[in-house]
Scaffold this active site. Structure first.
Site, PDB file in Angstrom:
ATOM      1  N   LYS A  13       7.484 -32.576 -18.762  1.00  0.00           N
ATOM      2  CA  LYS A  13       7.644 -31.864 -20.000  1.00  0.00           C
ATOM      3  C   LYS A  13       8.617 -32.345 -20.936  1.00  0.00           C
ATOM      4  O   LYS A  13       8.637 -32.726 -21.897  1.00  0.00           O
ATOM      5  CB  LYS A  13       7.846 -30.391 -19.916  1.00  0.00           C
ATOM      6  CG  LYS A  13       8.264 -29.669 -21.148  1.00  0.00           C
ATOM      7  CD  LYS A  13       8.349 -28.155 -20.860  1.00  0.00           C
ATOM      8  CE  LYS A  13       9.289 -27.689 -19.782  1.00  0.00           C
ATOM      9  NZ  LYS A  13      10.660 -27.515 -20.556  1.00  0.00           N
ATOM     10  N   ARG A  88      12.286 -17.898 -23.069  1.00  0.00           N
ATOM     11  CA  ARG A  88      11.897 -17.914 -21.838  1.00  0.00           C
ATOM     12  C   ARG A  88      11.290 -16.536 -21.410  1.00  0.00           C
ATOM     13  O   ARG A  88      10.917 -16.582 -20.348  1.00  0.00           O
ATOM     14  CB  ARG A  88      13.211 -18.151 -20.822  1.00  0.00           C
ATOM     15  CG  ARG A  88      12.945 -18.658 -19.530  1.00  0.00           C
ATOM     16  CD  ARG A  88      14.221 -19.041 -18.780  1.00  0.00           C
ATOM     17  NE  ARG A  88      14.758 -20.252 -19.162  1.00  0.00           N
ATOM     18  CZ  ARG A  88      14.763 -21.258 -18.722  1.00  0.00           C
ATOM     19  NH1 ARG A  88      13.784 -21.694 -17.589  1.00  0.00           N
ATOM     20  NH2 ARG A  88      15.323 -22.432 -19.036  1.00  0.00           N
ATOM     21  N   ARG A 122       8.393 -38.294  -4.629  1.00  0.00           N
ATOM     22  CA  ARG A 122       9.263 -38.924  -5.405  1.00  0.00           C
ATOM     23  C   ARG A 122      10.738 -39.460  -4.874  1.00  0.00           C
ATOM     24  O   ARG A 122      11.158 -38.675  -4.013  1.00  0.00           O
ATOM     25  CB  ARG A 122       9.698 -37.920  -6.548  1.00  0.00           C
ATOM     26  CG  ARG A 122      10.663 -38.282  -7.551  1.00  0.00           C
ATOM     27  CD  ARG A 122      10.635 -37.496  -8.963  1.00  0.00           C
ATOM     28  NE  ARG A 122      11.335 -36.105  -8.584  1.00  0.00           N
ATOM     29  CZ  ARG A 122      11.305 -34.975  -9.532  1.00  0.00           C
ATOM     30  NH1 ARG A 122      10.609 -35.048 -10.632  1.00  0.00           N
ATOM     31  NH2 ARG A 122      11.811 -33.656  -9.207  1.00  0.00           N
ATOM     32  N   ARG A 152      15.609 -36.443  -3.335  1.00  0.00           N
ATOM     33  CA  ARG A 152      16.319 -35.214  -3.407  1.00  0.00           C
ATOM     34  C   ARG A 152      16.213 -33.985  -2.506  1.00  0.00           C
ATOM     35  O   ARG A 152      15.198 -33.704  -2.121  1.00  0.00           O
ATOM     36  CB  ARG A 152      16.234 -34.966  -5.163  1.00  0.00           C
ATOM     37  CG  ARG A 152      16.726 -35.643  -6.004  1.00  0.00           C
ATOM     38  CD  ARG A 152      16.808 -34.838  -7.139  1.00  0.00           C
ATOM     39  NE  ARG A 152      16.858 -35.619  -8.443  1.00  0.00           N
ATOM     40  CZ  ARG A 152      15.968 -35.882  -9.285  1.00  0.00           C
ATOM     41  NH1 ARG A 152      14.853 -35.331  -9.155  1.00  0.00           N
ATOM     42  NH2 ARG A 152      16.029 -36.787 -10.421  1.00  0.00           N
ATOM     43  N   ARG A 163       9.681 -23.022  -7.153  1.00  0.00           N
ATOM     44  CA  ARG A 163       9.875 -23.129  -8.394  1.00  0.00           C
ATOM     45  C   ARG A 163       8.809 -22.901  -9.200  1.00  0.00           C
ATOM     46  O   ARG A 163       8.879 -22.356 -10.439  1.00  0.00           O
ATOM     47  CB  ARG A 163      10.480 -24.428  -8.726  1.00  0.00           C
ATOM     48  CG  ARG A 163      12.008 -24.872  -8.674  1.00  0.00           C
ATOM     49  CD  ARG A 163      12.468 -25.993  -8.058  1.00  0.00           C
ATOM     50  NE  ARG A 163      12.253 -27.367  -8.645  1.00  0.00           N
ATOM     51  CZ  ARG A 163      12.368 -28.507  -8.171  1.00  0.00           C
ATOM     52  NH1 ARG A 163      12.920 -28.762  -7.135  1.00  0.00           N
ATOM     53  NH2 ARG A 163      11.964 -29.377  -8.659  1.00  0.00           N
TER      54      ARG A 163
END
Ligand SMILES: [Zn+2]
Length: 207
Positions: A13, A88, A122, A152, A163
């Site tokens: 995004k 939100r 990733r 990470r 998440r």
């Protein structure tokens, strides 16, 4: 052009929002940047927000909405803007009706299993922040600067699913809300960055 972008973590995004703002010459308004700017300016709202954050609490809908209202009055929003990460909640969306009427809400859709795969493969450069996928990476070092690549700590299946669950719970009602206004444009976010952007531009060029 008054836009809002929605998309789960890992959907790209941020990248798509940035490309959209460049192409259409509109302001990119993200909650984080907006909060940091208000706090830095030492405004009354900024001081209020800082006190709340320092106390480890979430900034209230009221403060967020007031900040958006201020932000939209700035010169760089004259040609339009893209809201990224705000509103939100339904309460924020409702309160914002008083001063903004969106032309379109871009909902970048990516299935969970795709996001988990994308995020868990990733790797990030410790020096320059470039990101790679282990699937396409040649060698083990950063292709841009040669530094070490790491995974990470947050980029695990468990954290990603968590998440996504939080995002779904917060955002589904928002999608419904804007769908009822007939302004939601669904975009398939599984393709290459340029292909996804092409689909977004096709929708926005129709506005
Ligand atoms: Zn690097």
């Amino acid at each position: 052009m008054k836009l809002m972008f929605l998309g789960p973590p890992g959907a790209g995004k941020g990248t798509q929002a940035k490309m959209t703002c460049e192409r259409y010459g509109i302001a990119h308004i993200s909650t984080g940047d907006m909060l940091r700017a208000e706090i830095k300016s030492g405004s009354e709202l900024g001081l209020k927000a800082k006190a709340v954050i320092d106390a480890g609490e979430l900034v209230s809908d009221e403060i967020i909405v007031a900040m958006v209202e201020n932000r939209l009055k700035q010169d760089d929003c004259k040609n339009g803007f893209l809201l990224d990460g705000v509103p939100r909640t339904l309460a924020q969306a409702g309160a914002m009706e008083a001063f903004v009427k969106l032309d379109a809400v871009i909902d970048i859709e990516v299935p969970s299993e795709f996001l988990v795969d994308r995020i868990c493969t990733r790797r990030v450069c410790v020096a320059c922040g470039a990101t790679y996928s282990v699937k396409t990476l040649k060698g083990t070092a950063c292709e841009a600067c040669g530094a070490e690549l790491i995974q990470r700590p947050d980029d695990t299946e468990e954290t990603v699913l968590n998440r996504i669950a939080v995002y779904d719970a917060q955002t589904k009602p928002l999608v419904e809300y804007y769908k009822n206004k007939g302004i939601v444009k669904y975009i398939d976010g599984t393709g290459e960055i340029s292909a996804v952007f092409g689909d977004i531009a096709k929708e926005l060029d129709k506005l």
